[in-house]
Motif scaffolding. Structure first.
Motif, mmCIF file in Angstrom:
data_model
loop_
_atom_site.group_PDB
_atom_site.id
_atom_site.type_symbol
_atom_site.label_atom_id
_atom_site.label_comp_id
_atom_site.label_asym_id
_atom_site.label_seq_id
_atom_site.Cartn_x
_atom_site.Cartn_y
_atom_site.Cartn_z
ATOM 1 N N ILE A 146 -35.177 -30.570 -30.798
ATOM 2 C CA ILE A 146 -33.892 -30.367 -30.939
ATOM 3 C C ILE A 146 -33.477 -29.011 -31.514
ATOM 4 O O ILE A 146 -34.402 -28.198 -31.906
ATOM 5 N N PRO A 147 -32.157 -28.710 -31.546
ATOM 6 C CA PRO A 147 -32.143 -27.275 -31.934
ATOM 7 C C PRO A 147 -31.988 -27.261 -33.378
ATOM 8 O O PRO A 147 -31.742 -28.350 -34.429
ATOM 9 N N VAL A 148 -32.362 -26.055 -33.989
ATOM 10 C CA VAL A 148 -32.451 -26.035 -35.760
ATOM 11 C C VAL A 148 -31.582 -24.757 -36.024
ATOM 12 O O VAL A 148 -31.618 -23.861 -35.049
ATOM 13 N N VAL A 149 -30.726 -24.734 -36.842
ATOM 14 C CA VAL A 149 -29.831 -23.769 -37.333
ATOM 15 C C VAL A 149 -30.376 -23.301 -38.793
ATOM 16 O O VAL A 149 -30.414 -24.443 -39.613
ATOM 17 N N GLY B 126 -35.031 -14.671 -32.963
ATOM 18 C CA GLY B 126 -34.174 -15.470 -31.891
ATOM 19 C C GLY B 126 -33.331 -16.674 -32.368
ATOM 20 O O GLY B 126 -32.578 -17.144 -31.558
ATOM 21 N N SER B 127 -33.946 -17.107 -33.556
ATOM 22 C CA SER B 127 -33.310 -18.247 -34.281
ATOM 23 C C SER B 127 -31.786 -18.099 -34.547
ATOM 24 O O SER B 127 -31.287 -16.838 -34.660
ATOM 25 N N GLN C 19 -20.114 -23.444 -41.217
ATOM 26 C CA GLN C 19 -20.501 -22.642 -39.939
ATOM 27 C C GLN C 19 -21.867 -23.016 -39.216
ATOM 28 O O GLN C 19 -22.107 -23.053 -37.952
ATOM 29 N N ALA C 20 -22.685 -23.500 -40.167
ATOM 30 C CA ALA C 20 -24.085 -24.037 -39.750
ATOM 31 C C ALA C 20 -23.735 -25.183 -39.105
ATOM 32 O O ALA C 20 -24.244 -25.655 -37.813
ATOM 33 N N GLY C 21 -22.787 -26.371 -39.349
ATOM 34 C CA GLY C 21 -22.373 -27.229 -38.927
ATOM 35 C C GLY C 21 -21.952 -26.934 -37.334
ATOM 36 O O GLY C 21 -22.341 -27.846 -36.353
ATOM 37 N N LEU C 22 -20.875 -26.225 -37.268
ATOM 38 C CA LEU C 22 -20.391 -25.938 -36.123
ATOM 39 C C LEU C 22 -21.582 -25.386 -35.059
ATOM 40 O O LEU C 22 -21.348 -25.626 -33.929
ATOM 41 N N ALA C 23 -22.573 -24.631 -35.474
ATOM 42 C CA ALA C 23 -23.466 -24.034 -34.551
ATOM 43 C C ALA C 23 -24.275 -25.074 -34.218
ATOM 44 O O ALA C 23 -24.837 -25.173 -32.768
ATOM 45 N N VAL C 24 -24.734 -26.025 -34.969
ATOM 46 C CA VAL C 24 -25.676 -27.186 -34.577
ATOM 47 C C VAL C 24 -24.983 -27.977 -33.809
ATOM 48 O O VAL C 24 -25.479 -28.581 -32.897
ATOM 49 N N LEU C 25 -23.734 -28.243 -33.860
ATOM 50 C CA LEU C 25 -22.992 -29.044 -33.135
ATOM 51 C C LEU C 25 -22.798 -28.536 -31.652
ATOM 52 O O LEU C 25 -23.070 -28.974 -30.631
ATOM 53 N N THR C 26 -22.591 -27.133 -31.690
ATOM 54 C CA THR C 26 -22.651 -26.468 -30.113
ATOM 55 C C THR C 26 -24.018 -26.544 -29.434
ATOM 56 O O THR C 26 -24.099 -26.969 -28.334
ATOM 57 N N SER D 49 -26.243 -28.937 -29.959
ATOM 58 C CA SER D 49 -26.643 -30.187 -29.755
ATOM 59 C C SER D 49 -26.039 -30.645 -28.379
ATOM 60 O O SER D 49 -26.256 -31.472 -27.699
ATOM 61 N N LYS D 50 -24.972 -29.941 -27.887
ATOM 62 C CA LYS D 50 -24.045 -30.314 -26.769
ATOM 63 C C LYS D 50 -24.741 -29.681 -25.390
ATOM 64 O O LYS D 50 -24.285 -29.620 -24.561
ATOM 65 N N GLY D 51 -25.909 -28.686 -25.713
ATOM 66 C CA GLY D 51 -26.450 -28.047 -24.422
ATOM 67 C C GLY D 51 -25.825 -27.021 -24.261
ATOM 68 O O GLY D 51 -25.978 -26.297 -23.421
ATOM 69 N N GLN D 52 -24.733 -26.382 -25.273
ATOM 70 C CA GLN D 52 -24.223 -25.192 -24.933
ATOM 71 C C GLN D 52 -24.972 -23.997 -25.512
ATOM 72 O O GLN D 52 -25.598 -24.164 -26.460
ATOM 73 N N SER D 53 -24.799 -22.937 -24.774
ATOM 74 C CA SER D 53 -25.610 -21.681 -25.074
ATOM 75 C C SER D 53 -25.008 -20.961 -26.675
ATOM 76 O O SER D 53 -23.697 -21.167 -26.732
ATOM 77 N N MET D 54 -25.697 -20.401 -27.366
ATOM 78 C CA MET D 54 -25.449 -19.766 -28.295
ATOM 79 C C MET D 54 -26.396 -18.507 -28.561
ATOM 80 O O MET D 54 -27.487 -18.706 -28.659
ATOM 81 N N SER D 55 -26.088 -17.345 -28.944
ATOM 82 C CA SER D 55 -26.818 -16.235 -29.063
ATOM 83 C C SER D 55 -27.413 -16.230 -30.473
ATOM 84 O O SER D 55 -26.712 -16.638 -31.552
#
Length: 331
Positions: free
Chosen positions: A146-149, A158-159, A300-307, A309-315
Motif C-alpha cells: 500500500i502507499p506510504v506518505v 523516491g518516496s 497535504q499528507a492526507g491528500l497525497a495518500v488519498l491520491t 490509494s486511488k492508483g493515481q501517480s504522484m511524483s
C-alpha cells in the motif's frame, strides 16, 4: 412493549424516490458512469433527504478499497501527531475515509505490531510521522503493498515526503527581529544532531553573520535559563534579541531575563519556534513564535495518500511547506 428500531434506508428507497434504477443510483453515488448532471444531482439530493448511508463493506468490495488510512507516529505525547491527525482527517472526511491513529512509542516491536494490524484491516495507505525530520520508521515501509506518505519525517529515496521549511521559518523569525531594529541577535537552540537545528542555525547565520554565537543545548526551559546566564556573563555587550529553537527554550530564557530585571520586549526581544500554544500563550509576555503549520502538513499528507490509494501517480521527493510567524508581545 417492544422497542422497534426504525428501518434502515436502502438503495431501493433512493431509486424509488429518484425514479431511476438501482444501478443508476450506485453509479451516481460513486461518481462514475455516464448520466446527465441533473440526474446525478437528483439522486444525491434524494439520498440526502432520506438519510441514506451506503454500506461501507459493500462499497469497499465494489471499489476494492477499505476507505481507511493509518497514521503511524512515534509521538507519544501528541504534540505533533494530534494537529497532524486533525489535518489528515480534514482532508479525508469529505471522501468518506477514516483514520486509525497508531502510536509506536519508538518501539520497533510495537511498530511491527501496528503495521501488521493496519494491513489486516486492509487500510488504503499509511501516513508516517515522527518528532524530528531526520527520523525514519523502525522498519522498511517501502515494501508494503500500500502507499506510504512521510510527513515531518525522513522517507526512503523516491518516496513522498512533506516537511516544514525550517530555513524559511528561521529567516522570517530573524528578519522580524531585524525589522524591529535589533542589532545583536543570539540564537539559543537544541542539540546539533537534529537536522532542523542545523538548518535553522544556517538561516540565522546567513542573516546575522557570526558576531553572536549559536548556543546548542537541550529542548528544555532550563537550557534557555542557562543560556541567558552564559550570554550575560561575557565581557561584552549582551544581545538585544534572542531567537530560540523552540518555545520551551524561549520561555526559560524569558524567565531568566525577568530574573535580571530585563524588560521584554523593551530591552530584549524574544522569538521562539513551534507555536506550541499552551506554552506560547501562557508565557509572560506571550511569546512571538514560528508556526510550522502541523495541521496543513497533515492535510497535504492526507491528500497525497488519498491520491496514491486511488492508483493515481504522484511524483516522489521532498515538499517543503512554508512556516508563518505568530506575533505576540515578546518582540
Amino acid at each position: 412493549m417492544k422497542n422497534e428500531q426504525p428501518r434502515r434506508t436502502t438503495i431501493h428507497d433512493v431509486a424509488k424516490a429518484a425514479g431511476v434504477s438501482i444501478a443508476t443510483v450506485s453509479k451516481a453515488l460513486n461518481n462514475n458512469g455516464r448520466m446527465q448532471p441533473e440526474t446525478r444531482d437528483r439522486i444525491k439530493r434524494a439520498a440526502a433527504e432520506l438519510g441514506f448511508r451506503p454500506n461501507a463493506l459493500a462499497r469497499g468490495l465494489l471499489s476494492k478499497r477499505s476507505f481507511t488510512v493509518g497514521l503511524l507516529t512515534n509521538d507519544a505525547y501528541g504534540r505533533f501527531s494530534l494537529p497532524m491527525m486533525a489535518g489528515v482527517s480534514e482532508a479525508l472526511v469529505d471522501h468518506g475515509v477514516s483514520v486509525f491513529l497508531c502510536a509506536t512509542n519508538d518501539d520497533p516491536a510495537l511498530t511491527h505490531l501496528h503495521i501488521e494490524a493496519l494491513l489486516d484491516k486492509q487500510v488504503d495507505g499509511i501516513v508516517f510521522s515522527a518528532t524530528r525530520l531526520d527520523r525514519r520508521p523502525h522498519m522498511d515501509l517501502s515494501s508494503l503493498p500500500i502507499p506510504v506518505v512521510y510527513v515531518f519525517a525522513e522517507g526512503p529515496p523516491g518516496s513522498v515526503v512533506i516537511i516544514p521549511d525550517d530555513y524559511q521559518g528561521a529567516r522570517i523569525a530573524v528578519q522580524h527581529l531585524i525589522d524591529k531594529g535589533r542589532k545583536r541577535t543570539a540564537h539559543i537552540t537544541g542539540p546539533d544532531d537534529y537536522r532542523a537545528v542545523r538548518v535553522r542555525a544556517e538561516a540565522y547565520r546567513d542573516l546575522c553573520g557570526g558576531d553572536e554565537p549559536v548556543l546548542f543545548g537541550e529542548w528544555e526551559e532550563s537550557w534557555g535559563h542557562q543560556a541567558v546566564d552564559l550570554l550575560w556573563s561575557r565581557d561584552q555587550a549582551p544581545p538585544d534579541a534572542l531567537f530560540c529553537g523552540n518555545d520551551q527554550i524561549a520561555r526559560g530564557a524569558i524567565d531568566a531575563l525577568r530574573d535580571r530585571n530585563i524588560a521584554i520586549p523593551e530591552d530584549v526581544s524574544v522569538v521562539g519556534f513551534d507555536n506550541w500554544e499552551i506554552v506560547a500563550e501562557q508565557t509572560r509576555p506571550p511569546l512571538t513564535t514560528v508556526d510550522m503549520g502541523m495541521k496543513e502538513l497533515g492535510r497535504q499528507a492526507g491528500l497525497a495518500v488519498l491520491t496514491l490509494s486511488k492508483g493515481q501517480s504522484m511524483s516522489g521527493g521532498t515538499r517543503k511547506l512554508p512556516c508563518s510567524l505568530v506575533v505576540r508581545q515578546s518582540s
